[in-house]
Structure formats: structure tokens, C-alpha cells
Design a protein around this motif. Structure first.
Motif, PDB file in Angstrom:
ATOM      1  N   GLN A 258       0.829  -1.207   0.000  1.00 45.44           N
ATOM      2  CA  GLN A 258       0.000   0.000   0.000  1.00 45.44           C
ATOM      3  C   GLN A 258       0.871   1.269   0.000  1.00 45.44           C
ATOM      4  O   GLN A 258       0.589   2.223  -0.727  1.00 45.44           O
ATOM      5  CB  GLN A 258      -0.868  -0.030   1.253  1.00 45.44           C
ATOM      6  N   VAL A 259       1.915   1.253   0.828  1.00 51.53           N
ATOM      7  CA  VAL A 259       2.835   2.402   0.858  1.00 51.53           C
ATOM      8  C   VAL A 259       3.451   2.607  -0.523  1.00 51.53           C
ATOM      9  O   VAL A 259       3.486   3.718  -1.060  1.00 51.53           O
ATOM     10  CB  VAL A 259       3.945   2.216   1.922  1.00 51.53           C
ATOM     11  N   ALA A 260       3.924   1.521  -1.122  1.00 51.79           N
ATOM     12  CA  ALA A 260       4.568   1.618  -2.435  1.00 51.79           C
ATOM     13  C   ALA A 260       3.585   2.138  -3.482  1.00 51.79           C
ATOM     14  O   ALA A 260       3.901   3.041  -4.268  1.00 51.79           O
ATOM     15  CB  ALA A 260       5.125   0.264  -2.854  1.00 51.79           C
ATOM     16  N   MET A 261       2.380   1.596  -3.479  1.00 47.17           N
ATOM     17  CA  MET A 261       1.398   1.999  -4.492  1.00 47.17           C
ATOM     18  C   MET A 261       0.870   3.418  -4.267  1.00 47.17           C
ATOM     19  O   MET A 261       0.304   4.024  -5.180  1.00 47.17           O
ATOM     20  CB  MET A 261       0.239   1.002  -4.562  1.00 47.17           C
ATOM     21  N   GLY A 262       1.078   3.930  -3.069  1.00 45.09           N
ATOM     22  CA  GLY A 262       0.640   5.303  -2.783  1.00 45.09           C
ATOM     23  C   GLY A 262       1.504   6.372  -3.437  1.00 45.09           C
ATOM     24  O   GLY A 262       1.142   7.549  -3.468  1.00 45.09           O
ATOM     25  N   MET A 263       2.653   5.981  -3.972  1.00 44.07           N
ATOM     26  CA  MET A 263       3.583   6.961  -4.555  1.00 44.07           C
ATOM     27  C   MET A 263       3.178   7.290  -5.998  1.00 44.07           C
ATOM     28  O   MET A 263       3.935   7.070  -6.951  1.00 44.07           O
ATOM     29  CB  MET A 263       5.010   6.418  -4.528  1.00 44.07           C
ATOM     30  N   THR A 264       2.000   7.843  -6.156  1.00 41.90           N
ATOM     31  CA  THR A 264       1.410   8.069  -7.482  1.00 41.90           C
ATOM     32  C   THR A 264       2.341   8.752  -8.495  1.00 41.90           C
ATOM     33  O   THR A 264       2.504   8.249  -9.613  1.00 41.90           O
ATOM     34  CB  THR A 264       0.088   8.854  -7.340  1.00 41.90           C
ATOM     35  N   PRO A 265       2.977   9.894  -8.144  1.00 39.22           N
ATOM     36  CA  PRO A 265       3.800  10.556  -9.167  1.00 39.22           C
ATOM     37  C   PRO A 265       4.940   9.665  -9.672  1.00 39.22           C
ATOM     38  O   PRO A 265       5.329   9.750 -10.839  1.00 39.22           O
ATOM     39  CB  PRO A 265       4.357  11.789  -8.441  1.00 39.22           C
ATOM     40  N   LEU A 266       5.456   8.783  -8.798  1.00 40.34           N
ATOM     41  CA  LEU A 266       6.553   7.905  -9.205  1.00 40.34           C
ATOM     42  C   LEU A 266       6.058   6.877 -10.232  1.00 40.34           C
ATOM     43  O   LEU A 266       6.723   6.617 -11.235  1.00 40.34           O
ATOM     44  CB  LEU A 266       7.155   7.192  -7.993  1.00 40.34           C
ATOM     45  N   TRP A 267       4.886   6.324  -9.970  1.00 40.45           N
ATOM     46  CA  TRP A 267       4.320   5.337 -10.897  1.00 40.45           C
ATOM     47  C   TRP A 267       3.917   5.983 -12.206  1.00 40.45           C
ATOM     48  O   TRP A 267       4.104   5.414 -13.280  1.00 40.45           O
ATOM     49  CB  TRP A 267       3.116   4.635 -10.256  1.00 40.45           C
ATOM     50  N   GLU A 268       3.371   7.185 -12.121  1.00 40.27           N
ATOM     51  CA  GLU A 268       2.986   7.893 -13.352  1.00 40.27           C
ATOM     52  C   GLU A 268       4.206   8.177 -14.203  1.00 40.27           C
ATOM     53  O   GLU A 268       4.172   8.069 -15.423  1.00 40.27           O
ATOM     54  CB  GLU A 268       2.278   9.210 -13.018  1.00 40.27           C
TER      55      GLU A 268
ATOM     56  N   GLY B 199       3.476   5.816 -16.948  1.00 41.66           N
ATOM     57  CA  GLY B 199       2.472   6.637 -17.631  1.00 41.66           C
ATOM     58  C   GLY B 199       1.193   6.762 -16.815  1.00 41.66           C
ATOM     59  O   GLY B 199       1.039   6.120 -15.775  1.00 41.66           O
ATOM     60  N   PRO B 200       0.266   7.611 -17.295  1.00 34.96           N
ATOM     61  CA  PRO B 200      -0.950   7.892 -16.513  1.00 34.96           C
ATOM     62  C   PRO B 200      -1.802   6.646 -16.261  1.00 34.96           C
ATOM     63  O   PRO B 200      -2.522   6.576 -15.268  1.00 34.96           O
ATOM     64  CB  PRO B 200      -1.697   8.917 -17.372  1.00 34.96           C
ATOM     65  N   LYS B 201      -1.718   5.633 -17.135  1.00 36.12           N
ATOM     66  CA  LYS B 201      -2.515   4.414 -16.941  1.00 36.12           C
ATOM     67  C   LYS B 201      -1.733   3.336 -16.204  1.00 36.12           C
ATOM     68  O   LYS B 201      -1.887   2.136 -16.470  1.00 36.12           O
ATOM     69  CB  LYS B 201      -2.993   3.891 -18.295  1.00 36.12           C
ATOM     70  N   TRP B 202      -0.884   3.761 -15.276  1.00 34.92           N
ATOM     71  CA  TRP B 202       0.011   2.805 -14.623  1.00 34.92           C
ATOM     72  C   TRP B 202      -0.736   1.708 -13.879  1.00 34.92           C
ATOM     73  O   TRP B 202      -0.240   0.590 -13.767  1.00 34.92           O
ATOM     74  CB  TRP B 202       0.967   3.542 -13.682  1.00 34.92           C
ATOM     75  N   ARG B 203      -1.934   1.996 -13.395  1.00 30.13           N
ATOM     76  CA  ARG B 203      -2.662   0.988 -12.621  1.00 30.13           C
ATOM     77  C   ARG B 203      -3.065  -0.219 -13.460  1.00 30.13           C
ATOM     78  O   ARG B 203      -3.329  -1.299 -12.922  1.00 30.13           O
ATOM     79  CB  ARG B 203      -3.905   1.595 -11.968  1.00 30.13           C
ATOM     80  N   SER B 204      -3.097  -0.022 -14.785  1.00 25.57           N
ATOM     81  CA  SER B 204      -3.420  -1.172 -15.637  1.00 25.57           C
ATOM     82  C   SER B 204      -2.167  -2.001 -15.916  1.00 25.57           C
ATOM     83  O   SER B 204      -2.235  -3.084 -16.488  1.00 25.57           O
ATOM     84  CB  SER B 204      -4.039  -0.687 -16.954  1.00 25.57           C
TER      85      SER B 204
END
Lengths: 374, 374
Positions: free
Chosen positions: B341-351, B355-360
Motif C-alpha cells: 500500500q505504501v509503495a502503491m501510494g507513490m502516485t507521481p513515481l508510478w505515473e 504513464g498515466p494508466k500505470w494501474r493497468s
């Protein structure tokens, strides 16, 4: 490239015991179209409607759409200035006088929009609004003691490094020399590569080569340390990509803008060298513009910069650049002597290029021989 | 490396219309022994003898000759702090409270001397002396509204980029996240490569790899533009020279210090990526230190950074680095879920990374699988 001796670093610009505490531009925005953020950037600097922002703009933009995008409000003033001639201390004094006459309030900011000439003028005017006397009084190192007016630099051609440097090079009554001080750097720089669209090819080349040449001089100088080396190497690499490799025009504009930025930074703990010293002579006596002057001189400096000159000639050939011929042919002996004297007066440049005993390595006759080839 | 689309750049850190007006460190001195200029640098900041300068110093230096060289005068205070654990918001709050209790006057300056932990603490304390409430309130982007106390950063280990970045990463009650603001960067940085002598080999490697890894992430991210690319490429090149090529220890110290500097600058218009997001999870739950955490994670990210991971493994082998094993083996499901959860909370890093559709493209199960390998 080998790192040079600590001792040489410490001799930089006459400081014998300490390293320069280098002032960096504290704010920078980079991006295509970032010019349109200028209004928002200036807003917090505006004290009230009587304190103008003065925009000094290269007159090639007069009547172009760029002028409509300048966020001029209240009593702000746009002053168009020709960059056909190198900036002078007299011109700076006249601008400062004019601003003082027209406005009852001190300006809230000075914005330079153009190439090295406009950027240097903006820096010098911002300094001289807060420092008494003629700009000529401050040509040299660390002669300015009062903070400049808030000033913004927006380059529209890439290569001079004026957007990031701690100097503003002016033609004075006695010499071409910079006002080199901690108060010289811009408070804000806007790097918008879109603004460099439409630069004529020759100017693009000569100004880009200003960056290339000062990197070669810096990287081969005795003042170099790891800080300046890392910036100089990156700038040189970017220049080589822009002028020798393939790439889209967009990418090349981006890269040359960054080359200029890093090239300017590389001078932090370094100096330019032989080409700039000789080019200053040409500029002083013949009014040859800085970028072209550097190129005219650099071709004949293979003894000092063999690799740099070889790659330069490849770039000249690749882009089909033609240089003026016999530039110095009509000079009489006295004029030639003056030019040599101006060049030899650039002590820190010679020390960087050839070490503290530079006078034993080059003299008036060697310099005359180089000028006679131009 | 290809330049990414303008659009992605504009999405950086949630700004949709404009480019960040990036605050740079306004003063930097680089040089062997430049630490000894600190006294002169602080002098103009001293208002009077009651306003102390607080030196926050890594406690590995306690009792060493470096402490004798700290220009502590009047009521200045040297506070030694262990960097064995990552800095916390609680620690910042306690330091600010302590300083308020002990001194009747606000400090004239905060000086951080150490690695990323000490530099981040110095930045955070300087901010929190002028901003009310707990540091935890300001973790995030642009939540600070009052200028920090004058603060100086002096790195004694190279790689984090904390000396030049606009963030200070803190472990908070709810998350590990930076105070990312225009007031975060140091007012002055002293880069003295001599101070990095004697860093233990493992720490040298892990911290250097922090720089290497964030450059790989930045250069492969979708936020990248030419500004950040030029800094990132230079930093990566310097890291490769330091960790893969020959050179004197002196040269390598110089180069790694500059790699860290340029690597930090490359984040101006960029972001870190997958390794940092996962490393933040490790740091939050297990207290694994940042540099080591990045390395532990990065080895398993070949699907995202194939070339970067391959070169990393060569460096690990060349330097005979041993990593701890089964770091996550004893975690129960709930702990693992928190870490994910902590890792996935780092939205700007994943984006930035995906990219913006990183959750897919990545979800809790893929992240769990990576953590289980560590």
C-alpha cells in the motif's frame, strides 16, 4: 581529460586562498511555450502600478507575434534594441539615464529578451540602476557592491551562456570587458526552446560555436576542476550532437539551449582562453560580433586546441558555412597594435589557457601572425 | 534516449498547464578543503550573538578533527545525530521544539553536515522553525508557505542528491514522503570532496547507487524533458566512470560528488520510478535505509529497466558487494499488504515510470511477487 592541479584552481581570477562561492541563477523554468508563464512570474515582483517592468527586446521581434505575448501592464515599457552591434557601456548608461528620466519610481524588474547582447544589456542595466556612475567603472572583477534590480533573462538564440553566467560583457571606452560580479546573474531565467525558431543559419552556427569554443577553452584550461569539467563535457557533447548528428529540429533546439546553459555553468570554476582573448581584440577594434569573432580566430588555433579545431572544421564543412575573408587586411600598424594590446590585456584568459607563465609562451608577434591570417 | 511527449512533461506532479519554475541552490562552492570557507560564508547571516547557528552533524564525526573545523562561535550549537535510521517527522518536531526551548532568539542558520539523512533533517528543521504544527502536515507537494530559516548543506557522502533537491524525505506517522516545496532547497551548498574520504565501502556503494538508480528511473520516465535528460545523462556517465572505470581515489571522489549534484538536478523536470516506490515501502515497514533498499529492489526490476539492471549487476560483481538475504521472508500478510500500500501510494513515481494508466500495468500481486524475492 585529466584534472589539473589544485593549485591552478586556487589561482582562478586572482583568488589565491579560496574557491569562488559561485552564485547560481536561483529560478529557472524550461519548456516549450514556457514564455507564457512570464506574467505569473513577474507578478510577485510588482510592488505597485507606478513601478514599471522594463522589457529590453531584440528589435528583430518588433511587429512579430512574440511582442503580443509580452505581459506588459500598467506603466511597463517595451524598449526595442538592435543587436547588430555589441553592447556598450555608453548604451547602458543611456538606458539607465532614460529610465530615470521617464519614471518617477524605480523599476520593479528588467527583462532581457534576445541573444547575448540583449541579455548582457539587461544584466548591466539592472546593476547600474542601483550603482552610481558609468558602467565603465564596473568593468572587471567584483567591483559591484550593491544588489541589482530584479532581472529576468529569456534567451532567443542559444550558445552564449549569458543566461547563466556571472558576467555581462560590454564594450567600454578603454576595453571590451565584463562586469563580473555576484550581483550580475539573473534572478530568473525562462528557457523556452520555441523562441529560437527562425534564427538565421549563420547566426545559429556562430552562436552555437560560441558555446563549443568556450567549452574547448574551459576543458583545456589550467583552472579546470571537476565541477566545471562535468558541465563543460556535457555542453560539448550536446554541441556535437546538434552540429554533427541527426535529430529533429525540435530536439536540436532543446539540446542547444541546454548546451548553452551547461556551457555557461562550466565557466564557474574555469575561464575561456586564447580564442576569446583574440576575439575580444577583433570586437574592440573592428566591431566584429562575438560569435563570428570566436570562429574567425579559432580556425587558426590548432597549436593550442588541436582536437577542438579539427572537429570545428568538420562542423563548418557539414553546414557549408562561409566566413568573411581578409578581415584584418586593411588595418594599419597602430590599429593592429591596439588590437594586440586589447587581446593581451585579458590576463585571466591567458593564465587559464597557458598557465601563470603565459607571457613566456606567447607574445605580440605570435598574436599579430594569427590576426594577419584572418 | 528518445525525448518523451510534451504532454507527459506538463503532467508532472499534477501541474497540468505549466512547467515548474524550479528553485536552484543559489550559492555553491566546490573544492578540496572548501569546508574551511564555512565561517566566512556564515558571517553575513549572523544578525547578532544571541541568534545561534545550529550545526546538525552525523555522529560518526563525533570526536574527529572535522568537528574542530566547524566554525562554531557565540551561542552556536553542534548537535550530533545518528544516521543509522531514516529521519522522521517526529525527530524534526523534537529538534524544532528543543531549539525553541534552549534559545530565546530564532536561529540565524541551520547547517547540515552528513549524508542524505542529515541533509534532509537540516532542510526540514529550517522549514519547520518558520512553519507551525508538525512536519507531518507538510509531507507532500507545495504545502509549505513560509520561507525557511537560512540553511546550508554540506554532504559527506555522495549519491543522494539531497544537497540540490527540492524535497526532504521523512518517515511520518502515515507514510514515508518528502516535504517537496520551493522553500526546501538549501540557500548554500559546500561541496568538498575531501569530506567523503573514509566512507565505508558498502555505504559508498549503496549511496552511489542511489544516484545511479534515480538517473535510470528519471531517464526512462515519461516526465523527462531535455533539461532533466542532460543532467541525468551526465550523472549516469559519471557514476559509470566511478564504479566501472579506472581512476585515482581523488578523481573518483570528485566525480561521484558531481554525479550526485547532477543526479539531483535531473529530478527538476522528472521523477524517480519503480525502484524508489518499492524502496519507500521497505523503508517504511522495515526501516531499510534508502540506498540499500533501492539496491535490493532494483535487482528485480529488469522488466522495467533492462539495461540499467544489467550494468548494475556488473557493478555489484566488480566491487564484490554482498546483499542481505530473505529481508521480507518473515513478514506476515498484513505487513506485506501495508508495504504494498505504501509503495502503491507513490502516485507521481508510478505515473513517471509507467504513464498515466500505470494501474493497468502493475498491481498489488506483481509488487508482492517482487518483495517476496527480496
Amino acid at each position: 581529460m585529466e584534472l589539473k592541479k589544485e593549485k591552478a584552481v586556487k589561482q582562478m581570477n586572482g583568488t589565491s586562498q579560496e574557491y569562488r562561492n559561485f552564485p547560481m541563477v536561483p529560478r529557472v523554468v524550461f519548456g516549450h511555450g514556457s514564455f507564457d508563464q512570464l506574467g505569473d512570474i513577474l507578478l510577485p515582483q510588482r510592488r505597485h502600478s507606478e513601478a514599471p517592468v522594463i522589457f529590453l527586446v531584440d528589435d528583430v521581434f518588433e511587429g512579430t507575434p512574440l511582442v503580443q505575448r509580452i505581459p506588459s501592464i500598467f506603466c511597463d515599457r517595451i524598449i526595442f534594441i538592435s543587436a547588430l552591434e555589441e553592447p556598450t557601456t555608453e548604451q547602458v548608461d543611456a538606458l539607465v539615464h532614460h529610465i530615470g528620466e521617464v519614471f518617477s519610481e524605480a523599476p520593479a524588474g528588467i527583462v532581457g529578451i534576445g541573444g547575448g547582447t540583449l541579455l548582457d544589456l539587461a544584466k548591466a542595466v539592472a546593476i547600474m540602476l542601483n550603482n552610481a556612475g558609468s558602467a565603465a567603472k564596473y568593468q572587471g572583477w567584483d567591483l559591484v557592491h550593491k544588489k541589482a534590480v530584479y532581472h529576468v533573462g529569456i534567451p532567443t538564440i542559444s550558445g552564449t551562456g549569458a543566461e547563466v553566467s556571472r558576467t555581462t560583457v560590454l564594450m567600454g571606452p578603454e576595453r571590451k570587458l565584463g562586469i563580473n560580479s555576484d550581483f550580475t546573474p539573473f534572478d530568473q531565467v525562462v528557457l523556452d526552446p520555441e523562441l529560437t525558431r527562425g534564427v538565421p543559419k549563420d547566426q545559429w552556427f556562430f552562436t552555437g560555436m560560441d558555446c563549443y569554443i568556450h567549452c574547448v577553452e574551459s576543458l583545456n584550461g589550467t583552472f579546470l576542476n571537476a565541477f566545471s569539467q562535468s558541465y563543460g563535457e556535457k555542453a560539448l557533447e550536446l554541441c556535437t550532437e546538434v552540429f554533427m548528428h541527426d535529430g529533429s529540429p525540435d530536439q536540436k533546439r532543446d539540446k542547444l539551449m541546454m548546451a548553452s546553459w551547461h556551457g555557461g555553468m562550466s565557466i564557474a570554476y574555469s575561464q575561456v582562453g586564447v580564442a576569446h582573448a583574440l576575439s575580444y581584440g577583433l570586437g574592440f577594434l573592428l566591431g566584429v560580433r562575438h560569435g563570428l569573432g570566436n570562429c574567425l580566430v579559432f580556425r587558426h588555433l590548432a597549436q593550442f586546441y588541436p582536437e577542438g579545431v579539427a572537429l570545428f572544421e568538420q562542423m563548418v564543412e557539414k553546414h557549408g558555412i562561409q566566413f568573411p575573408q581578409n578581415v584584418c587586411a586593411h588595418l594599419n600598424d597602430q590599429e593592429m597594435d591596439t588590437m594586440i594590446q586589447v587581446a593581451m590585456g585579458m590576463t585571466p584568459l591567458w593564465e587559464n589557457a597557458l598557465g601563470p607563465k603565459w607571457r613566456s609562451k606567447i607574445g605580440p608577434e605570435e598574436i599579430r601572425a594569427i590576426y594577419q591570417k584572418i
